[in-house]
Scaffold this motif. Sequence first.
Motif, PDB file in Angstrom:
ATOM      1  N   GLN A   1       5.884   4.314  12.127  1.00 21.57           N
ATOM      2  CA  GLN A   1       4.865   3.267  12.292  1.00 21.57           C
ATOM      3  C   GLN A   1       4.409   2.745  10.929  1.00 21.57           C
ATOM      4  O   GLN A   1       4.203   1.537  10.748  1.00 21.57           O
ATOM      5  CB  GLN A   1       3.666   3.824  13.054  1.00 21.57           C
ATOM      6  N   LEU A   2       4.226   3.654   9.991  1.00 19.80           N
ATOM      7  CA  LEU A   2       3.820   3.232   8.647  1.00 19.80           C
ATOM      8  C   LEU A   2       4.901   2.367   8.007  1.00 19.80           C
ATOM      9  O   LEU A   2       4.604   1.323   7.415  1.00 19.80           O
ATOM     10  CB  LEU A   2       3.544   4.452   7.769  1.00 19.80           C
ATOM     11  N   THR A   3       6.143   2.790   8.134  1.00 19.08           N
ATOM     12  CA  THR A   3       7.252   2.028   7.562  1.00 19.08           C
ATOM     13  C   THR A   3       7.318   0.629   8.168  1.00 19.08           C
ATOM     14  O   THR A   3       7.483  -0.368   7.445  1.00 19.08           O
ATOM     15  CB  THR A   3       8.586   2.761   7.796  1.00 19.08           C
ATOM     16  N   LEU A   4       7.182   0.539   9.485  1.00 15.21           N
ATOM     17  CA  LEU A   4       7.228  -0.755  10.159  1.00 15.21           C
ATOM     18  C   LEU A   4       6.083  -1.665   9.729  1.00 15.21           C
ATOM     19  O   LEU A   4       6.205  -2.894   9.751  1.00 15.21           O
ATOM     20  CB  LEU A   4       7.194  -0.552  11.681  1.00 15.21           C
TER      21      LEU A   4
ATOM     22  N   THR B   1       0.835  -1.196   0.000  1.00 16.99           N
ATOM     23  CA  THR B   1       0.000   0.000   0.000  1.00 16.99           C
ATOM     24  C   THR B   1       0.870   1.247   0.000  1.00 16.99           C
ATOM     25  O   THR B   1       1.918   1.282   0.641  1.00 16.99           O
ATOM     26  CB  THR B   1      -0.914   0.007   1.239  1.00 16.99           C
ATOM     27  N   ILE B   2       0.417   2.256  -0.732  1.00 16.25           N
ATOM     28  CA  ILE B   2       1.090   3.543  -0.774  1.00 16.25           C
ATOM     29  C   ILE B   2       0.188   4.599  -0.139  1.00 16.25           C
ATOM     30  O   ILE B   2      -1.004   4.672  -0.453  1.00 16.25           O
ATOM     31  CB  ILE B   2       1.431   3.944  -2.223  1.00 16.25           C
ATOM     32  N   VAL B   3       0.760   5.409   0.730  1.00 16.33           N
ATOM     33  CA  VAL B   3       0.051   6.557   1.291  1.00 16.33           C
ATOM     34  C   VAL B   3       0.833   7.815   0.924  1.00 16.33           C
ATOM     35  O   VAL B   3       2.031   7.911   1.197  1.00 16.33           O
ATOM     36  CB  VAL B   3      -0.106   6.462   2.819  1.00 16.33           C
ATOM     37  N   ILE B   4       0.160   8.749   0.300  1.00 10.50           N
ATOM     38  CA  ILE B   4       0.784  10.003  -0.123  1.00 10.50           C
ATOM     39  C   ILE B   4       0.096  11.147   0.605  1.00 10.50           C
ATOM     40  O   ILE B   4      -1.143  11.208   0.651  1.00 10.50           O
ATOM     41  CB  ILE B   4       0.696  10.182  -1.646  1.00 10.50           C
ATOM     42  N   PHE B   5       0.886  12.035   1.167  1.00  7.05           N
ATOM     43  CA  PHE B   5       0.351  13.133   1.965  1.00  7.05           C
ATOM     44  C   PHE B   5       0.496  14.476   1.259  1.00  7.05           C
ATOM     45  O   PHE B   5       1.560  14.786   0.707  1.00  7.05           O
ATOM     46  CB  PHE B   5       1.103  13.228   3.306  1.00  7.05           C
ATOM     47  N   ASP B   6      -0.570  15.254   1.295  1.00  7.82           N
ATOM     48  CA  ASP B   6      -0.436  16.673   1.043  1.00  7.82           C
ATOM     49  C   ASP B   6       0.326  17.238   2.246  1.00  7.82           C
ATOM     50  O   ASP B   6       0.463  16.561   3.274  1.00  7.82           O
ATOM     51  CB  ASP B   6      -1.829  17.296   0.929  1.00  7.82           C
ATOM     52  N   ILE B   7       0.820  18.459   2.165  1.00  8.70           N
ATOM     53  CA  ILE B   7       1.595  19.019   3.277  1.00  8.70           C
ATOM     54  C   ILE B   7       0.826  20.096   4.037  1.00  8.70           C
ATOM     55  O   ILE B   7       0.640  20.011   5.245  1.00  8.70           O
ATOM     56  CB  ILE B   7       2.941  19.568   2.769  1.00  8.70           C
ATOM     57  N   ASP B   8       0.340  21.095   3.312  1.00 12.61           N
ATOM     58  CA  ASP B   8      -0.312  22.223   3.979  1.00 12.61           C
ATOM     59  C   ASP B   8      -1.686  21.820   4.506  1.00 12.61           C
ATOM     60  O   ASP B   8      -2.540  21.347   3.761  1.00 12.61           O
ATOM     61  CB  ASP B   8      -0.440  23.400   3.017  1.00 12.61           C
TER      62      ASP B   8
ATOM     63  N   LEU C   1      -4.923   8.223  10.806  1.00 11.63           N
ATOM     64  CA  LEU C   1      -4.816   7.251   9.715  1.00 11.63           C
ATOM     65  C   LEU C   1      -3.724   6.247  10.077  1.00 11.63           C
ATOM     66  O   LEU C   1      -2.617   6.255   9.553  1.00 11.63           O
ATOM     67  CB  LEU C   1      -4.492   7.953   8.398  1.00 11.63           C
ATOM     68  N   THR C   2      -4.042   5.387  11.010  1.00 12.24           N
ATOM     69  CA  THR C   2      -3.100   4.402  11.530  1.00 12.24           C
ATOM     70  C   THR C   2      -2.947   3.234  10.555  1.00 12.24           C
ATOM     71  O   THR C   2      -3.779   3.064   9.647  1.00 12.24           O
ATOM     72  CB  THR C   2      -3.605   3.853  12.872  1.00 12.24           C
ATOM     73  N   PRO C   3      -1.915   2.406  10.739  1.00  9.76           N
ATOM     74  CA  PRO C   3      -1.817   1.202   9.913  1.00  9.76           C
ATOM     75  C   PRO C   3      -3.081   0.335   9.990  1.00  9.76           C
ATOM     76  O   PRO C   3      -3.495  -0.247   8.982  1.00  9.76           O
ATOM     77  CB  PRO C   3      -0.605   0.486  10.511  1.00  9.76           C
ATOM     78  N   ALA C   4      -3.705   0.282  11.159  1.00 10.15           N
ATOM     79  CA  ALA C   4      -4.940  -0.499  11.297  1.00 10.15           C
ATOM     80  C   ALA C   4      -6.054   0.107  10.457  1.00 10.15           C
ATOM     81  O   ALA C   4      -6.834  -0.616   9.823  1.00 10.15           O
ATOM     82  CB  ALA C   4      -5.355  -0.566  12.768  1.00 10.15           C
TER      83      ALA C   4
END
Length: 277
Positions: A118-121, A3-10, A248-251
């Motif tokens: 946490q996401l990486t793990l 899975t990929i999660v991409i974040f906006d910043i502002d 938006l946790t891994p769970a």
Amino acid sequence: MNTIVIFDIDGVVRDVSGSYRRALADTVENFTLGAYRPTPVDIDQLKSEGIWNNDWEASQELIYRYFETQGQPREQLGLDYKNIVAFFQARYRGTDPENFTGYICDEPLLLSPSYLEQLTLAGIAWGFFSGATRASANYVLQSRLGLQSPVLIAMEDAPGKPDPTGLFATVRLLQQNIDKLSIIVYVGDTVADMYTVEKARNLQPEKTWIGVGVLPPHVQETPVWRDAYAETLRQAGAAIVLNNVQELTPAKIQAIRTATAKGGNLEDLRAELFSEE
């Protein structure tokens, strides 16, 4: 998780209510000769149109609209966009060409490096796609959060949202180490962010695209404002809307993946996700 999660910043990684938005209001006030200073609600209403992700352009548009209410057509105003950008940047970035000294220095952070760890793990690849300049984005990601060479597509790298070109570019960078991609989650705080996901879905329907909305801090000051903003994000396509990105946790991401695999429409997905809470 594939899975990929991409974040906006502002509004997602940093609170810009006292920086970008303040600079926007300053700029409009200056170029209307002090006659009009847009409120946070005014700015939100403009951004709810889904095409004003660039705050320089948003500043110009609000200046135009003010003068139009005074009976002056925009074609006759002769606004200089470069002057608007320069004034905005002097407020936001500061006047020192070598160092940040402006409003950017006081932006509260909305996530911590430990959250990303946490996401990486959990085996989730993550990166950033933002309409902010690369210098501004790197300031918060590297100088403030201490991230080492994070995957980032910034203003200089792609057309502005809701054009999904930058989102596609971010996915390509992150997908290199994924054998079989499951879903792509884009986390943003504006209508333009959710429209970007919708356009990505239309152009690349073979992938599973999920938009997750995050409420920026300034709209959480009153329940009415918060609820209205959340509904605006949902109407724009957000599968769920969170108060803070770290919810938006891994769970939760696993729940999104599971619900998506079952098929169904957005309402089914939301019902499935909320049942996990």
